[in-house]
Scaffold this motif. Structure first.
Motif, PDB file in Angstrom:
ATOM      1  N   TYR A  72      54.795  29.602  79.224  1.00 17.90           N
ATOM      2  CA  TYR A  72      54.201  30.319  80.361  1.00 17.90           C
ATOM      3  C   TYR A  72      54.923  29.903  81.634  1.00 17.90           C
ATOM      4  O   TYR A  72      55.182  28.711  81.859  1.00 17.90           O
ATOM      5  CB  TYR A  72      52.707  29.993  80.479  1.00 17.90           C
ATOM      6  N   THR A  73      55.238  30.879  82.480  1.00 14.55           N
ATOM      7  CA  THR A  73      55.848  30.634  83.787  1.00 14.55           C
ATOM      8  C   THR A  73      54.929  31.188  84.861  1.00 14.55           C
ATOM      9  O   THR A  73      54.522  32.355  84.800  1.00 14.55           O
ATOM     10  CB  THR A  73      57.237  31.283  83.891  1.00 14.55           C
ATOM     11  N   SER A  74      54.601  30.369  85.831  1.00 14.98           N
ATOM     12  CA  SER A  74      53.665  30.762  86.878  1.00 14.98           C
ATOM     13  C   SER A  74      54.304  31.717  87.874  1.00 14.98           C
ATOM     14  O   SER A  74      55.534  31.848  87.930  1.00 14.98           O
ATOM     15  CB  SER A  74      53.194  29.508  87.627  1.00 14.98           C
ATOM     16  N   PRO A  75      53.491  32.397  88.680  1.00 19.75           N
ATOM     17  CA  PRO A  75      54.062  33.167  89.792  1.00 19.75           C
ATOM     18  C   PRO A  75      54.765  32.218  90.763  1.00 19.75           C
ATOM     19  O   PRO A  75      54.463  31.021  90.810  1.00 19.75           O
ATOM     20  CB  PRO A  75      52.832  33.811  90.445  1.00 19.75           C
ATOM     21  N   LYS A  76      55.695  32.745  91.534  1.00 17.50           N
ATOM     22  CA  LYS A  76      56.410  31.935  92.516  1.00 17.50           C
ATOM     23  C   LYS A  76      55.607  31.910  93.804  1.00 17.50           C
ATOM     24  O   LYS A  76      55.277  32.952  94.373  1.00 17.50           O
ATOM     25  CB  LYS A  76      57.803  32.501  92.763  1.00 17.50           C
ATOM     26  N   VAL A  77      55.263  30.703  94.263  1.00 17.39           N
ATOM     27  CA  VAL A  77      54.444  30.545  95.461  1.00 17.39           C
ATOM     28  C   VAL A  77      55.191  29.639  96.437  1.00 17.39           C
ATOM     29  O   VAL A  77      55.408  28.455  96.150  1.00 17.39           O
ATOM     30  CB  VAL A  77      53.065  29.943  95.120  1.00 17.39           C
ATOM     31  N   GLY A  78      55.583  30.198  97.564  1.00 22.40           N
ATOM     32  CA  GLY A  78      56.253  29.402  98.580  1.00 22.40           C
ATOM     33  C   GLY A  78      57.500  28.700  98.097  1.00 22.40           C
ATOM     34  O   GLY A  78      57.785  27.571  98.500  1.00 22.40           O
ATOM     35  N   GLY A  79      58.238  29.322  97.197  1.00 25.61           N
ATOM     36  CA  GLY A  79      59.456  28.720  96.673  1.00 25.61           C
ATOM     37  C   GLY A  79      59.248  27.853  95.449  1.00 25.61           C
ATOM     38  O   GLY A  79      60.217  27.410  94.823  1.00 25.61           O
ATOM     39  N   PHE A  80      57.988  27.590  95.073  1.00 24.57           N
ATOM     40  CA  PHE A  80      57.690  26.737  93.916  1.00 24.57           C
ATOM     41  C   PHE A  80      57.316  27.585  92.712  1.00 24.57           C
ATOM     42  O   PHE A  80      56.612  28.591  92.816  1.00 24.57           O
ATOM     43  CB  PHE A  80      56.532  25.786  94.234  1.00 24.57           C
ATOM     44  N   GLN A  81      57.784  27.166  91.542  1.00 17.98           N
ATOM     45  CA  GLN A  81      57.445  27.841  90.290  1.00 17.98           C
ATOM     46  C   GLN A  81      57.431  26.817  89.164  1.00 17.98           C
ATOM     47  O   GLN A  81      58.300  25.938  89.091  1.00 17.98           O
ATOM     48  CB  GLN A  81      58.448  28.944  89.995  1.00 17.98           C
ATOM     49  N   GLY A  82      56.463  26.920  88.271  1.00 11.20           N
ATOM     50  CA  GLY A  82      56.341  25.983  87.167  1.00 11.20           C
ATOM     51  C   GLY A  82      56.300  26.682  85.828  1.00 11.20           C
ATOM     52  O   GLY A  82      55.882  27.842  85.729  1.00 11.20           O
ATOM     53  N   SER A  83      56.743  25.985  84.779  1.00  6.74           N
ATOM     54  CA  SER A  83      56.721  26.510  83.409  1.00  6.74           C
ATOM     55  C   SER A  83      56.276  25.406  82.470  1.00  6.74           C
ATOM     56  O   SER A  83      56.561  24.219  82.685  1.00  6.74           O
ATOM     57  CB  SER A  83      58.112  27.012  82.988  1.00  6.74           C
ATOM     58  N   VAL A  84      55.602  25.786  81.395  1.00  5.02           N
ATOM     59  CA  VAL A  84      55.191  24.841  80.371  1.00  5.02           C
ATOM     60  C   VAL A  84      55.081  25.594  79.061  1.00  5.02           C
ATOM     61  O   VAL A  84      54.817  26.802  79.052  1.00  5.02           O
ATOM     62  CB  VAL A  84      53.846  24.171  80.739  1.00  5.02           C
ATOM     63  N   GLY A  85      55.307  24.899  77.943  1.00  4.49           N
ATOM     64  CA  GLY A  85      55.226  25.594  76.663  1.00  4.49           C
ATOM     65  C   GLY A  85      55.212  24.651  75.486  1.00  4.49           C
ATOM     66  O   GLY A  85      55.496  23.445  75.608  1.00  4.49           O
ATOM     67  N   ILE A  86      54.842  25.202  74.338  1.00  3.82           N
ATOM     68  CA  ILE A  86      54.944  24.469  73.078  1.00  3.82           C
ATOM     69  C   ILE A  86      56.132  25.043  72.310  1.00  3.82           C
ATOM     70  O   ILE A  86      56.387  26.245  72.351  1.00  3.82           O
ATOM     71  CB  ILE A  86      53.644  24.559  72.258  1.00  3.82           C
ATOM     72  N   PHE A  87      56.847  24.141  71.611  1.00  2.00           N
ATOM     73  CA  PHE A  87      58.100  24.519  70.972  1.00  2.00           C
ATOM     74  C   PHE A  87      58.123  24.031  69.527  1.00  2.00           C
ATOM     75  O   PHE A  87      57.431  23.056  69.168  1.00  2.00           O
ATOM     76  CB  PHE A  87      59.281  23.890  71.730  1.00  2.00           C
ATOM     77  N   GLN A  88      58.926  24.707  68.718  1.00  2.00           N
ATOM     78  CA  GLN A  88      59.150  24.275  67.357  1.00  2.00           C
ATOM     79  C   GLN A  88      59.709  22.844  67.375  1.00  2.00           C
ATOM     80  O   GLN A  88      60.728  22.577  67.986  1.00  2.00           O
ATOM     81  CB  GLN A  88      60.149  25.203  66.663  1.00  2.00           C
ATOM     82  N   PRO A  89      59.036  21.887  66.725  1.00  2.35           N
ATOM     83  CA  PRO A  89      59.551  20.513  66.718  1.00  2.35           C
ATOM     84  C   PRO A  89      60.833  20.411  65.902  1.00  2.35           C
ATOM     85  O   PRO A  89      61.020  21.114  64.910  1.00  2.35           O
ATOM     86  CB  PRO A  89      58.412  19.709  66.081  1.00  2.35           C
ATOM     87  N   LEU A  90      61.735  19.523  66.350  1.00  5.00           N
ATOM     88  CA  LEU A  90      63.019  19.326  65.700  1.00  5.00           C
ATOM     89  C   LEU A  90      63.074  17.933  65.066  1.00  5.00           C
ATOM     90  O   LEU A  90      62.423  16.992  65.535  1.00  5.00           O
ATOM     91  CB  LEU A  90      64.161  19.482  66.702  1.00  5.00           C
TER      92      LEU A  90
END
Length: 559
Positions: free
Chosen positions: A327-345
């Protein structure tokens, strides 16, 4: 223009008067005047509106003149009125707009009829425009959006946008080993002892990316498929299409289907991504690396695979393309965040795979069980200070490694560990100057690739860290000069000995580093010509060292 027309009309009228007997007005025939207006209209001296107005007034005056007057023959006036009316009728039948009629003595009614006719035509035009817009959005028509260099071709089929973009590159690389002793897990080819020539891809293979997007119920929805073929023969092994190549006859190139994902969301709620794409941790490091468009460290140049290394393993750990739900958040005042779950390696013994005497010793543990996903996150912040543009990023990675196995760890010990890593970087742009600085550190992360040699044979985590700095100068609008330096370090785990003493003269890599200088000349919107020099060296914990030099030249095409 108006004064000219008035002068012309006055001249014509003066000429008519000059031919009359002195002080005795001669009768003017209505059809003569109407014919005169026709001539002036045909020559372009009168507009349609001026022509209509004058003719209407003429008919009105002719009608008034037709009324019986004392001392004037009735038949002369009435014949003039009839001639003018006949001319008006002829003119209306030979080119006037439908619905317009001239009524002597009723000029206000004529204006009303004109206005009504104009409104009717405007309404019909609006209906036609609406019908055309509906047809374009119905999917029955395919349109082409304006082309922007580097952004691909976009076709619009009704409400769906179809974008095709990509790139192709090819380089000639000459690698000259500078000598030394082999290093397990090193990225230098210095100990090979032979110069090598290759026609190959750089850090990027070729790429063809198909994207389709649309808007449904206020939601931006897209699907992406990215195909990345190489130039040289593929020899699939642990890294599949990205393994070392096979320079023998009848070979075929490998295709890396590294991208297949969908997104949905909007600027208010953010964007969700499901599928396989570039991961979050260390993604900015590779995307801001100048060698992304060139070669950098070659890895194996005598048997090249789909890609070179660029600065992978000599400044950062490869982000990789991993199945994810992020998930990537909307951009607010130049800031943007992302987080996610991934296939483990899995943990992977890259040093063992590159050790020519791997049967004598094993450097790293492996793993194969994962009860929880890998978690990654990323934050970026963009802002400007006057003419200085600043891009800052940071990211992290966490994964639980279970069922570690090695020569030392027995299968029934159930050894596990938690891997953590983080990085931070910035890119500064000021006029023609660009600068990039990046640093990472991990526990169990390993070096070069994710979880490569991150856990020692005894099951304990190794610490790793690295960095690179890069400067670029746009000498002209087309020419860019770049220089960069990077290092990746891998430290021994607690309780780990100098593994070179365990029956092998090959030591585990301690440090990989490289220096790169390159020039990029943008010949056209599509073509960039590139020349580059790279020096790469590796050092082992046991004291072994090796280095090499590479000169590369080629072309990158992006559309």
């Amino acid at each position: 223009m108006a004064s000219g027309k008035k002068a012309l009309f006055a001249t014509v009228m003066a000429a008519s008067v000059a031919g009359m007997p002195h002080m005795l007005p001669a009768p003017a025939y209505a059809d003569d005047y109407a014919d005169l207006l026709d001539v002036l209209r045909a020559k372009g001296s009168l507009t349609r509106h001026e022509y209509d107005t004058l003719l209407a007034k003429h008919v009105h005056h002719a009608a008034q003149a037709a009324e019986p007057r004392a001392g004037r023959p009735t038949h002369v006036a009435s014949s003039g009125a009839r001639s003018g009316s006949a001319h008006i009728a002829h003119g209306a039948e030979s080119g006037y707009e439908p619905g317009i009629r001239f009524d002597a003595g009723a000029s206000e009614g004529d204006a009303s009829m004109r206005a009504e006719d104009a409104a009717t035509r405007a309404e019909a035009s609006a209906r036609s425009a609406q019908a055309a817009a509906a047809a374009l959005n119905s999917g029955e028509f395919v349109r082409v959006a304006k082309y922007v260099p580097g952004k691909g071709l976009t076709f619009k089929a009704g409400p769906i946008n179809i974008n095709l973009s990509g790139f192709v590159n090819g380089f000639y690389s000459y690698n000259s080993p500078a000598g030394g002793r082999p290093v397990a897990g090193g990225v230098s080819s210095g100990s090979s002892g032979f110069d090598s020539s290759a026609v190959r891809n750089g850090l990027l293979p070729a790429g063809f990316i198909l994207k389709m997007d649309t808007v449904q119920q206020g939601m931006d929805i897209s699907a992406v498929l990215g195909m990345y073929p190489g130039l040289d023969n593929a020899k699939p092994s642990a890294f599949n299409a990205n393994s070392g190549g096979s320079p023998v006859g009848l070979g075929t190139a490998g295709i890396d289907l590294r991208q297949v994902y969908m997104t949905f969301g909007n600027k208010d709620i953010g964007t969700f991504k499901i599928g396989r794409d570039l991961a979050l941790f260390a993604s900015d490091a590779i995307m801001n690396d100048a060698t992304l468009l060139s070669v950098g460290s070659t890895g194996s140049n005598s048997a090249p695979g789909n890609t070179s290394l660029g600065r992978i393993g000599v400044g950062y750990v490869y982000a990789d393309w991993i199945p994810q739900i992020s998930y990537t958040s909307p951009k607010v005042g130049g800031f943007q965040g992302s987080v996610g779950i991934f296939q483990p390696l899995d943990e992977f013994g890259y040093a063992d795979a590159t050790n020519p005497d791997s049967t004598a010793s094993h450097f790293s543990a492996g793993s194969s069980q994962h009860s929880s996903p890998m978690v990654q996150g990323r934050a970026v912040y963009d802002f400007s200070l006057s003419d200085l543009k600043v891009h800052i990023w940071a990211s992290f990675l966490i994964q639980h490694m279970q069922a570690l196995t090695s020569q030392t760890i027995s299968a029934n010990q159930h050894v596990s560990t938690m891997v953590e890593a983080g990085d931070i970087g910035t890119k500064l742009t000021y006029g023609p100057f660009e600068g990039v600085a990046y640093y990472y550190r991990g526990s169990g992360l390993g070096t070069t690739g994710l979880f490569f040699d991150g856990v020692a044979d005894n099951g304990r985590k190794r610490t790793s860290e690295g960095y690179y700095v890069q400067a670029a100068y746009h000498a002209t609008k087309k020419l860019k000069i770049v220089g960069s330096y990077g290092v990746s370090n891998l430290y021994l785990a607690s309780g780990e000995n100098m593994l070179a003493e365990q029956g092998s003269d090959v030591g585990l890599v301690r440090r990989n580093q490289s220096e790169v200088g390159a020039a990029y000349y943008q010949m056209t919107d599509w073509l960039t010509v590139i020349g580059e020099y790279a020096h790469t060296s590796s050092a082992a914990h046991g004291g072994n060292k090796e280095s090499d030099n590479t000169a590369s030249g080629g072309v990158m095409l992006m559309f």
